[in-house]
Design a protein around this motif. Sequence first.
Motif, short mmCIF file in Angstrom:
data_model
loop_
_atom_site.label_atom_id
_atom_site.label_comp_id
_atom_site.label_asym_id
_atom_site.label_seq_id
_atom_site.Cartn_x
_atom_site.Cartn_y
_atom_site.Cartn_z
N ARG A 32 74.00 12.28 78.88
CA ARG A 32 73.06 13.19 79.51
C ARG A 32 71.75 13.12 78.74
O ARG A 32 71.76 12.96 77.52
N VAL A 42 63.45 18.30 82.53
CA VAL A 42 64.02 17.52 83.64
C VAL A 42 65.31 16.90 83.12
O VAL A 42 65.30 16.17 82.13
N HIS A 43 66.41 17.21 83.78
CA HIS A 43 67.72 16.74 83.34
C HIS A 43 68.10 15.46 84.08
O HIS A 43 67.70 15.23 85.21
N GLY A 44 68.91 14.64 83.40
CA GLY A 44 69.34 13.40 84.00
C GLY A 44 70.47 12.76 83.23
O GLY A 44 71.10 13.38 82.37
N ILE A 57 68.55 8.13 85.39
CA ILE A 57 68.51 8.80 86.69
C ILE A 57 68.17 10.25 86.41
O ILE A 57 68.85 10.90 85.60
N LEU A 58 67.11 10.77 87.06
CA LEU A 58 66.68 12.15 86.83
C LEU A 58 66.92 13.00 88.07
O LEU A 58 66.86 12.51 89.19
N ASP A 59 67.15 14.30 87.84
CA ASP A 59 67.42 15.25 88.91
C ASP A 59 66.19 15.57 89.75
O ASP A 59 66.30 16.09 90.84
N GLU A 60 65.00 15.30 89.21
CA GLU A 60 63.76 15.52 89.95
C GLU A 60 62.77 14.44 89.58
O GLU A 60 62.94 13.75 88.58
N SER A 61 61.76 14.29 90.39
CA SER A 61 60.77 13.25 90.16
C SER A 61 59.81 13.63 89.04
O SER A 61 59.55 14.81 88.80
N GLY A 90 66.39 13.41 96.13
CA GLY A 90 66.84 14.37 95.13
C GLY A 90 66.53 13.99 93.70
O GLY A 90 67.11 14.55 92.77
N GLY A 91 65.61 13.05 93.47
CA GLY A 91 65.28 12.68 92.11
C GLY A 91 64.63 11.33 92.00
O GLY A 91 63.94 10.89 92.91
#
Length: 126
Positions: A32, A42-44, A57-61, A90-91
């Motif tokens: 993570r 921003v989490h990913g 890969i991120l949860d938002e842009s 979604g990201g």
Amino acid sequence: MKRRSLTPTSCAPPSMAGFYRRASARRPFSERVVFRRGEREVHGFALNISLGGLRAILDESVGLGECFEVGLGDEGSRSGRVVWIQEELGGAIVGLAFLDAKAATREAEAPLDVSSRSCEPWARSK
């Protein structure tokens, strides 16, 4: 799908052929990650890592050229700049270049303190 990059799209002259080559090998890195900038988080999930950067890969842009302090699970954190983005529903999938990459390549064994490094020269206005 939309992909944007800070890497020039034109062909490099032969004298520059090795300029854009990777300085170190990528290795799988399944952790993570949290991209932090001020109050924003921003989490990913990381996909791979090298001495020079990270793919995640991120949860938002996020914005191309934005700088973040990135928490890397048990690996600690490093400062970096977003150098490419592939927008997804979604990201986004992003490529992050570590700001201390040149020092890390020269001194791969030594721990690096990036807390005082500034991202302002690379920040782009929106």
